[in-house]
Each structure stands twice: as C-alpha cells, then as structure tokens.
Design a protein around this motif. Structure first.
Motif, mmCIF file in Angstrom:
data_model
loop_
_atom_site.group_PDB
_atom_site.id
_atom_site.type_symbol
_atom_site.label_atom_id
_atom_site.label_comp_id
_atom_site.label_asym_id
_atom_site.label_seq_id
_atom_site.Cartn_x
_atom_site.Cartn_y
_atom_site.Cartn_z
ATOM 1 N N GLY A 1 -53.779 15.611 37.981
ATOM 2 C CA GLY A 1 -52.323 15.663 37.940
ATOM 3 C C GLY A 1 -51.668 15.131 39.194
ATOM 4 O O GLY A 1 -52.191 14.276 39.901
ATOM 5 N N GLY A 2 -50.461 15.652 39.466
ATOM 6 C CA GLY A 2 -49.704 15.150 40.593
ATOM 7 C C GLY A 2 -48.788 16.214 41.144
ATOM 8 O O GLY A 2 -48.813 17.378 40.724
ATOM 9 N N VAL A 3 -47.955 15.803 42.101
ATOM 10 C CA VAL A 3 -47.017 16.710 42.744
ATOM 11 C C VAL A 3 -45.690 15.988 42.929
ATOM 12 O O VAL A 3 -45.666 14.783 43.211
ATOM 13 C CB VAL A 3 -47.581 17.201 44.109
ATOM 14 C CG1 VAL A 3 -47.874 16.044 45.033
ATOM 15 C CG2 VAL A 3 -46.631 18.196 44.776
ATOM 16 N N CYS A 4 -44.574 16.684 42.710
ATOM 17 C CA CYS A 4 -43.246 16.098 42.854
ATOM 18 C C CYS A 4 -42.879 15.977 44.329
ATOM 19 O O CYS A 4 -43.006 16.951 45.083
ATOM 20 C CB CYS A 4 -42.196 16.954 42.134
ATOM 21 S SG CYS A 4 -42.400 17.060 40.335
ATOM 22 N N ARG A 5 -42.426 14.788 44.730
ATOM 23 C CA ARG A 5 -42.003 14.548 46.102
ATOM 24 C C ARG A 5 -40.692 13.768 46.102
ATOM 25 O O ARG A 5 -40.440 12.944 45.225
ATOM 26 C CB ARG A 5 -43.059 13.742 46.875
ATOM 27 C CG ARG A 5 -44.395 14.439 47.058
ATOM 28 C CD ARG A 5 -44.297 15.589 48.001
ATOM 29 N NE ARG A 5 -45.594 16.223 48.264
ATOM 30 C CZ ARG A 5 -45.749 17.503 48.547
ATOM 31 N NH1 ARG A 5 -44.685 18.299 48.603
ATOM 32 N NH2 ARG A 5 -46.942 18.004 48.789
ATOM 33 N N GLN A 6 -39.873 14.003 47.134
ATOM 34 C CA GLN A 6 -38.597 13.303 47.283
ATOM 35 C C GLN A 6 -38.829 11.818 47.534
ATOM 36 O O GLN A 6 -39.664 11.436 48.350
ATOM 37 C CB GLN A 6 -37.822 13.902 48.460
ATOM 38 C CG GLN A 6 -36.505 13.206 48.779
ATOM 39 C CD GLN A 6 -35.892 13.733 50.075
ATOM 40 O OE1 GLN A 6 -36.245 14.810 50.550
ATOM 41 N NE2 GLN A 6 -34.985 12.960 50.656
ATOM 42 N N TYR A 7 -38.065 10.967 46.832
ATOM 43 C CA TYR A 7 -38.119 9.523 47.087
ATOM 44 C C TYR A 7 -37.527 9.210 48.458
ATOM 45 O O TYR A 7 -36.621 9.904 48.939
ATOM 46 C CB TYR A 7 -37.297 8.761 46.050
ATOM 47 C CG TYR A 7 -37.888 8.683 44.662
ATOM 48 C CD1 TYR A 7 -39.080 8.013 44.419
ATOM 49 C CD2 TYR A 7 -37.218 9.253 43.568
ATOM 50 C CE1 TYR A 7 -39.605 7.923 43.132
ATOM 51 C CE2 TYR A 7 -37.743 9.163 42.278
ATOM 52 C CZ TYR A 7 -38.936 8.494 42.071
ATOM 53 O OH TYR A 7 -39.443 8.407 40.805
ATOM 54 N N CYS A 8 -38.015 8.144 49.092
ATOM 55 C CA CYS A 8 -37.390 7.629 50.318
ATOM 56 C C CYS A 8 -37.345 6.108 50.251
ATOM 57 O O CYS A 8 -37.860 5.426 51.133
ATOM 58 C CB CYS A 8 -38.107 8.132 51.572
ATOM 59 S SG CYS A 8 -39.902 7.903 51.593
ATOM 60 N N CYS A 9 -36.734 5.615 49.183
ATOM 61 C CA CYS A 9 -36.613 4.167 48.983
ATOM 62 C C CYS A 9 -35.612 3.535 49.942
ATOM 63 O O CYS A 9 -35.655 2.337 50.183
ATOM 64 C CB CYS A 9 -36.190 3.877 47.544
ATOM 65 S SG CYS A 9 -37.471 4.231 46.316
ATOM 66 N N GLY A 10 -34.690 4.340 50.465
ATOM 67 C CA GLY A 10 -33.696 3.825 51.395
ATOM 68 C C GLY A 10 -34.159 3.993 52.830
ATOM 69 O O GLY A 10 -35.201 3.494 53.237
ATOM 70 N N HIS A 11 -33.402 4.731 53.618
ATOM 71 C CA HIS A 11 -33.712 4.945 55.034
ATOM 72 C C HIS A 11 -34.867 5.934 55.175
ATOM 73 O O HIS A 11 -34.859 7.010 54.577
ATOM 74 C CB HIS A 11 -32.466 5.502 55.729
ATOM 75 C CG HIS A 11 -32.473 5.326 57.211
ATOM 76 N ND1 HIS A 11 -33.349 5.998 58.031
ATOM 77 C CD2 HIS A 11 -31.709 4.554 58.024
ATOM 78 C CE1 HIS A 11 -33.122 5.658 59.295
ATOM 79 N NE2 HIS A 11 -32.133 4.769 59.306
ATOM 80 N N VAL A 12 -35.885 5.570 55.971
ATOM 81 C CA VAL A 12 -37.050 6.431 56.106
ATOM 82 C C VAL A 12 -36.726 7.775 56.748
ATOM 83 O O VAL A 12 -37.454 8.756 56.547
ATOM 84 C CB VAL A 12 -38.166 5.732 56.911
ATOM 85 C CG1 VAL A 12 -38.688 4.517 56.157
ATOM 86 C CG2 VAL A 12 -37.684 5.330 58.303
ATOM 87 N N GLU A 13 -35.620 7.838 57.501
ATOM 88 C CA GLU A 13 -35.260 9.099 58.147
ATOM 89 C C GLU A 13 -34.454 10.006 57.216
ATOM 90 O O GLU A 13 -33.916 11.024 57.644
ATOM 91 C CB GLU A 13 -34.471 8.830 59.428
ATOM 92 C CG GLU A 13 -35.341 8.360 60.580
ATOM 93 C CD GLU A 13 -36.315 9.443 61.056
ATOM 94 O OE1 GLU A 13 -35.891 10.584 61.279
ATOM 95 O OE2 GLU A 13 -37.515 9.130 61.211
ATOM 96 N N SER A 14 -34.381 9.657 55.940
ATOM 97 C CA SER A 14 -33.660 10.498 54.980
ATOM 98 C C SER A 14 -34.487 11.706 54.558
ATOM 99 O O SER A 14 -33.961 12.614 53.908
ATOM 100 C CB SER A 14 -33.291 9.676 53.740
ATOM 101 O OG SER A 14 -34.467 9.255 53.049
ATOM 102 N N CYS A 15 -35.762 11.732 54.899
ATOM 103 C CA CYS A 15 -36.625 12.849 54.508
ATOM 104 C C CYS A 15 -36.215 14.140 55.216
ATOM 105 O O CYS A 15 -35.724 14.117 56.346
ATOM 106 C CB CYS A 15 -38.084 12.531 54.832
ATOM 107 S SG CYS A 15 -38.800 11.213 53.824
ATOM 108 N N ALA A 16 -36.456 15.246 54.555
ATOM 109 C CA ALA A 16 -36.138 16.556 55.127
ATOM 110 C C ALA A 16 -37.015 16.832 56.345
ATOM 111 O O ALA A 16 -38.096 16.256 56.497
ATOM 112 C CB ALA A 16 -36.341 17.638 54.071
ATOM 113 N N ALA A 17 -36.556 17.712 57.206
ATOM 114 C CA ALA A 17 -37.323 18.101 58.391
ATOM 115 C C ALA A 17 -38.700 18.608 57.968
ATOM 116 O O ALA A 17 -38.846 19.292 56.950
ATOM 117 C CB ALA A 17 -36.579 19.184 59.164
#
Length: 295
Positions: free
Chosen positions: A159-175
């Motif tokens: 299977g897999g795991v859900c993760r937030q996309y970061c197709c735009g700015h790489v610093e958009s990821c959560a802390a």
C-alpha cells in the motif's frame, strides 16, 4: 536527484534522491526517493479499479524520473514532476465546479474536487478529482483515498501513505517535514517503473557529520532553510564539484556546487590547512558551518 543547500546540500532516503542547497546563508537538502513507512496505525483501504491485489511492494529500483529542466528555480525544482494544468496542492478554486479545470468530470456539482496527480500510461498527470477521506499519514492505495492537497506515495511493504503535495515552493511543507520525491503507490503496482511525485516527508532530525544515526547507505544533511536535517541518499560531489553531494558535503543553491560541512571548533580537522569553518547562519544547526579558504 540533487541535494541543495540554501547555502548548501546533500541527498535523501530510500525513496529519496540526493539533495540540498545554499543561498549564501542557508542550507537546504532534498533527495529523491526513499520509500515511506506508513505510520497511520491502520490498514490501507481496499484497492479500487483494476484488481491487481493492491500490493505496494518495497521500492528498491530506479525511478522513472522525467528529465529536469537545465535551468530551474531551486525553490520550485520539483514542479516539472507535476505536469501541466491544475496544481496539486494548489488553490482549491482551480477545481471549483463553476468552471475552469473542474468542469467536464461528470461529477455532482456539490462534490468537493481537488487537483491530484493520477497515473496515466506511466506518467503522473494533474487532474481534478474527488477528495478522499484520509489525512496526511493515513493509508492509501491511490490518490483517490487521500484528502484534498494530498497524494499517495509508496510505503515500505504494502500500500501507501498520504502525504502533502509540494509541487510549488519547496518551503511550503509543514514544520518537521521537507519536500522530496517519492514514488506514487499506484505506480509501484501498475506501472513498469515507479513514477516519482513531490511530497512533504517527515524529517529524521539527524546529527550532521554523524551518519551512524542514519539507516545504512544514507547520509545526514540539511533539508530545510531553517536548518532541519534528515537522512538522505548521498550523491558523489565533493568540494566545488557539481551537486548532488557526497556524505559530509552540502550543495550551494547559488552555484550548484558542493561545500564541505564542518564543526565550528578549533580542534575540528575537517577543513585542513588554509581553511576555516564558518557558520553564523540560521540555516546551519548550532556548532556547524562550511569550510572557507583563509588565503
């Protein structure tokens, strides 16, 4: 893949590739493809569509990675993996039902749509689709299982795991997370080769210049401009060579060249004669810097 440092860089984990940067003050590392460990505490939902059995499989083969543009903004360096059209993880209005990219789907107007990457003939294609029910870290077989703004990437095992996309700015990821490439879970099952997509993955917060804390074959580097560190797949570049970088080096975002990491300690031998260890930037964890010439 490249490791960048906002002043320097290195690489990523099992489903990651090398990465890291520098912009004169910061270091930033991002790799390209370690496999994820699902930590959702639950089992993946039943696979839909083709009854392929839903087995995710361990990702240990080369990724089917599109060629990156020669000149690219390091802050948006993964955008080329997200195709043309709506932006996965972008503005929800891109898939609104009153027109634009969200029309023509045949779905009820009241159904919530979001832009997600879908597998189409071995490629990741952006498309407006219904949002799933699982949040970040939840189990999935495909992006259809994940909530708005999330994609489904391969996990260790099935299977897999859900993760937030970061197709735009790489610093958009959560802390506590950083942007890196991971293979689509669906592609591991259905495609001839894993298809990488950019998502926010948990950082391991390792100690620089101490790879004993990392899984075998990985190296610790800086992966965010705030100094966040994680274990990533190393490259081969050494001082002043092209990124991605070998263990103990980070990649300068300004020059795309590797810089040597060092401890800010007069007893530290990393820099050798004619050089010193220079830190002072928030991008470097306390006590660390890069070697600079004193001549």
């Amino acid at each position: 893949m490249a490791t960048w440092v906002f002043a320097l860089s290195a690489c990523s984990m099992d489903d990651s590739a090398a990465g890291g940067y520098e912009d004169g003050g910061g270091v930033f590392g991002s790799g390209g493809g370690e496999s994820e460990s699902a930590q959702s505490g639950g089992s993946p939902p039943p696979a839909s569509g083709s009854g392929s059995g839903g087995a995710g499989g361990v990702v240990n083969e080369d990724l089917n990675i599109p060629a990156a543009p020669e000149a690219q903004d390091p802050y948006t360096r993964f955008a080329y993996l997200c195709g043309d059209g709506c932006t996965p993880g972008g503005e929800p209005t891109e898939c609104s039902s009153d027109g634009g990219a969200g029309t023509g789907t045949g779905l009820p107007a009241a159904q919530t749509l979001h832009c997600q990457l879908v597998l189409d003939d071995g490629d990741a294609i952006p498309s407006c689709q219904p949002a799933g029910r699982f949040e970040a870290g939840g189990p999935c077989h495909s992006g259809a299982d994940c909530a708005a703004g999330l994609g489904c990437v391969a996990a260790d095992g099935e299977g897999g795991v859900c993760r937030q996309y970061c197709c735009g700015h790489v610093e958009s990821c959560a802390a506590g997370t950083y942007c890196d490439e991971r293979p689509m879970a669906q592609s591991v099952v259905e495609a001839s080769a894993p298809v990488p997509i950019p998502v926010c993955v948990p950082a391991m917060n390792c100690e620089l210049l101490n790879d004993s804390v990392c899984p075998t074959g990985l190296t610790c580097t800086i992966v965010r401009e705030d100094g966040t560190t994680s274990c990533v797949v190393p490259g081969e570049g050494r001082a002043d060579e092209r990124c991605p970088c070998a263990p103990g080096f980070v990649c300068s975002m300004l020059t795309n060249q590797c810089k040597q990491l060092c401890r800010i300690d007069s007893r530290a031998p990393e820099c050798g004669a004619g050089a010193k260890c220079q830190g002072g930037s928030a991008i470097y964890p306390a006590g660390f810097g890069v070697c600079v010439s004193t001549s």
